[in-house]
Design a protein around this motif. Structure first.
Motif, PDB file in Angstrom:
ATOM      1  N   ILE A 186       0.853  -1.185   0.000  1.00 28.66           N
ATOM      2  CA  ILE A 186       0.000   0.000   0.000  1.00 28.66           C
ATOM      3  C   ILE A 186       0.893   1.241   0.000  1.00 28.66           C
ATOM      4  CG2 ILE A 186      -0.299   0.013   2.521  1.00 28.66           C
ATOM      5  CD1 ILE A 186      -3.168   1.100   1.988  1.00 28.66           C
ATOM      6  N   GLY A 187       0.573   2.168  -0.885  1.00 29.99           N
ATOM      7  CA  GLY A 187       1.389   3.363  -1.013  1.00 29.99           C
ATOM      8  C   GLY A 187       0.563   4.522  -1.532  1.00 29.99           C
ATOM      9  N   LEU A 188       1.223   5.444  -2.232  1.00 33.78           N
ATOM     10  CA  LEU A 188       0.594   6.689  -2.628  1.00 33.78           C
ATOM     11  C   LEU A 188       0.533   6.853  -4.144  1.00 33.78           C
ATOM     12  CD1 LEU A 188       2.423   9.128  -0.173  1.00 33.78           C
ATOM     13  CD2 LEU A 188       0.095   8.227   0.072  1.00 33.78           C
ATOM     14  N   ASN A 189      -0.594   7.382  -4.608  1.00 34.26           N
ATOM     15  CA  ASN A 189      -0.661   8.017  -5.918  1.00 34.26           C
ATOM     16  C   ASN A 189      -0.468   9.496  -5.629  1.00 34.26           C
ATOM     17  OD1 ASN A 189      -1.081   8.739  -8.562  1.00 34.26           O
ATOM     18  ND2 ASN A 189      -3.292   8.466  -8.507  1.00 34.26           N
ATOM     19  N   PHE A 190       0.740   9.975  -5.802  1.00 34.19           N
ATOM     20  CA  PHE A 190       1.172  11.274  -5.289  1.00 34.19           C
ATOM     21  C   PHE A 190       0.716  12.392  -6.221  1.00 34.19           C
ATOM     22  CE2 PHE A 190       4.201  14.698  -4.550  1.00 34.19           C
ATOM     23  CZ  PHE A 190       4.436  14.663  -3.193  1.00 34.19           C
ATOM     24  N   ASP A 191      -0.150  13.266  -5.703  1.00 33.82           N
ATOM     25  CA  ASP A 191      -0.662  14.400  -6.474  1.00 33.82           C
ATOM     26  C   ASP A 191      -0.186  15.691  -5.816  1.00 33.82           C
ATOM     27  OD1 ASP A 191      -2.167  16.490  -7.574  1.00 33.82           O
ATOM     28  OD2 ASP A 191      -3.923  15.235  -7.894  1.00 33.82           O
ATOM     29  N   PRO A 192       0.795  16.372  -6.415  1.00 30.68           N
ATOM     30  CA  PRO A 192       1.341  17.572  -5.769  1.00 30.68           C
ATOM     31  C   PRO A 192       0.361  18.734  -5.711  1.00 30.68           C
ATOM     32  CG  PRO A 192       2.223  17.347  -7.990  1.00 30.68           C
ATOM     33  CD  PRO A 192       1.463  16.087  -7.695  1.00 30.68           C
ATOM     34  N   SER A 193      -0.642  18.752  -6.584  1.00 24.73           N
ATOM     35  CA  SER A 193      -1.528  19.909  -6.649  1.00 24.73           C
ATOM     36  C   SER A 193      -2.310  20.093  -5.352  1.00 24.73           C
ATOM     37  CB  SER A 193      -2.481  19.779  -7.839  1.00 24.73           C
ATOM     38  OG  SER A 193      -3.423  18.739  -7.659  1.00 24.73           O
ATOM     39  N   LYS A 210       9.442   8.776  -0.663  1.00 24.39           N
ATOM     40  CA  LYS A 210       9.875   8.182  -1.929  1.00 24.39           C
ATOM     41  C   LYS A 210       9.645   6.671  -1.979  1.00 24.39           C
ATOM     42  CE  LYS A 210      14.719   7.781  -0.453  1.00 24.39           C
ATOM     43  NZ  LYS A 210      16.124   8.182  -0.760  1.00 24.39           N
ATOM     44  N   ASP A 211       9.747   6.001  -0.838  1.00 30.55           N
ATOM     45  CA  ASP A 211       9.572   4.545  -0.818  1.00 30.55           C
ATOM     46  C   ASP A 211       8.107   4.124  -0.858  1.00 30.55           C
ATOM     47  OD1 ASP A 211      12.326   4.197  -0.689  1.00 30.55           O
ATOM     48  OD2 ASP A 211      12.343   4.170   1.512  1.00 30.55           O
ATOM     49  N   ARG A 212       7.205   5.081  -0.700  1.00 30.17           N
ATOM     50  CA  ARG A 212       5.765   4.787  -0.712  1.00 30.17           C
ATOM     51  C   ARG A 212       5.060   5.370  -1.930  1.00 30.17           C
ATOM     52  NH1 ARG A 212       3.601   0.920   2.840  1.00 30.17           N
ATOM     53  NH2 ARG A 212       4.621   1.083   4.856  1.00 30.17           N
ATOM     54  N   ILE A 213       5.802   6.020  -2.800  1.00 28.72           N
ATOM     55  CA  ILE A 213       5.189   6.643  -3.972  1.00 28.72           C
ATOM     56  C   ILE A 213       5.246   5.661  -5.132  1.00 28.72           C
ATOM     57  CG2 ILE A 213       5.330   8.531  -5.639  1.00 28.72           C
ATOM     58  CD1 ILE A 213       6.486  10.260  -3.341  1.00 28.72           C
ATOM     59  N   PHE A 214       4.075   5.156  -5.530  1.00 26.66           N
ATOM     60  CA  PHE A 214       3.977   4.151  -6.587  1.00 26.66           C
ATOM     61  C   PHE A 214       3.683   4.774  -7.953  1.00 26.66           C
ATOM     62  CE2 PHE A 214       2.140   0.869  -3.330  1.00 26.66           C
ATOM     63  CZ  PHE A 214       3.378   0.780  -2.727  1.00 26.66           C
ATOM     64  N   HIS A 215       3.164   5.986  -7.976  1.00 24.56           N
ATOM     65  CA  HIS A 215       2.586   6.569  -9.193  1.00 24.56           C
ATOM     66  C   HIS A 215       2.489   8.067  -8.911  1.00 24.56           C
ATOM     67  CE1 HIS A 215      -0.849   7.205 -12.105  1.00 24.56           C
ATOM     68  NE2 HIS A 215      -0.468   6.060 -12.661  1.00 24.56           N
TER      69      HIS A 215
END
Length: 312
Positions: A186-193, A210-215
């Protein structure tokens, strides 16, 4: 690195038509919208009928992927998985199960979803529910060779007062998510907005998680600091034009907002991110019809592609 977009922005097109369009523009990936066939959510879509997916469907989709040289970065289904209504929550849960199983059958590595929130319970009680609900989903994902990724939108449109409708939008809350469920599936779909309008340092968050950001979602934002000072951190409360209208921020296509994508890309390189970078088109100025949506997608493609083209 694969470069794509979330498919729900294009309406009344078949999945093949979207794949052909993506290929013709130069995209190499699609984040495939997989909401139920019957739904009223904005910015959603149902490009794969996951609840009725046959082996012939799976084989046909894989052939189209080969034909258009397109990978699926994720199957996307974002709803409130902690909805306080038991019947609604069960319908969402059943559909997410179908999405996870479909991703496994298609060889798609990720499923994107929200955590959500039960507005009738405390934050601590919500995390107890999250731990129970998502422990099951993570195990199901692992059983199907899939990972789950949580997108960090606060979903203010889910509450009448515009307050957060999820428990998964900030680094503080991510830490609790991963403490409760430490699985690397389980990790993150990282949306900076979203971090931008919340006044969270998205570049530092990119480094720290960084280790949890998948997309990574490529979505931009305009933050009006004068209006922020007028409405305050909780946003506009009266005369909102739509559920997400907090008065001081506006989602826009990448290249027309506040985010410096060259700087962002440099941090992506710094942390060694080499997975999928995917445009999430929610710019209402380019949404009247598919022709306008395509203008927005192609503007962002032309803005971002020169920045990332040498990223191997």
């Amino acid at each position: 690195m694969k470069f794509g977009f979330l498919t729900g922005c294009l309406q009344n097109m078949t999945l093949e038509e979207k794949m052909k369009y993506a290929h013709d523009v130069g995209f190499t990936a699609l984040d495939v919208s997989c909401w139920p066939r019957q739904n009223t959510r904005d910015f959603s879509g149902s490009d794969i009928d996951v609840e009725n997916l046959t082996d012939d469907d799976v084989n046909g989709i894989k052939e189209l992927q080969k034909k258009y040289d397109i990978v699926f970065s994720s199957l996307a289904y974002y709803d409130n998985m902690l909805d306080p209504d038991d019947d609604i929550r069960k319908s969402y849960s059943d559909h997410l199960e179908a999405v996870i199983k479909a991703a496994g059958r298609l060889g798609t590595p990720l499923v994107g979803c929200f955590v959500g929130k039960d507005q009738t319970k405390s934050l601590s009680e919500n995390f107890d529910e999250y731990e129970k609900v998502f422990t099951y989903f993570v195990q199901l994902a692992e059983d199907n060779n899939v990972k789950l990724m949580i997108e960090n939108c606060p979903m203010p449109g889910w509450q009448e007062d515009g307050l957060p409708g999820t428990i998964s939008y900030s680094p503080e809350l991510w830490d609790e998510m991963f403490r409760r469920i430490p699985s690397k599936s389980i990790g993150l779909n990282f949306d900076p907005s979203h971090l931008d309008w919340l006044h969270i340092d998205y570049l530092q968050a990119l480094r720290d998680y960084k280790d949890r950001i998948f997309h990574i979602d490529a979505k931009d934002m305009i933050v009006d600091e004068d209006k922020f000072k007028y409405y305050g951190i909780f946003g506009k409360k009266l005369n909102r034009e739509h559920p997400e209208d907090l008065g001081f921020w506006t989602p826009v296509i990448p290249g027309l907002g506040d985010i410096n994508w060259s700087q962002f890309y440099n941090v992506m390189r710094e942390i060694g991110f080499d997975d999928c970078f995917s445009i999430e088109h929610e710019d209402r100025r380019f949404a009247a019809n598919n022709e306008e949506v395509e203008k927005g997608l192609e503007y962002s493609f032309n803005h971002l592609n020169p920045i990332i083209h040498d990223f191997k």
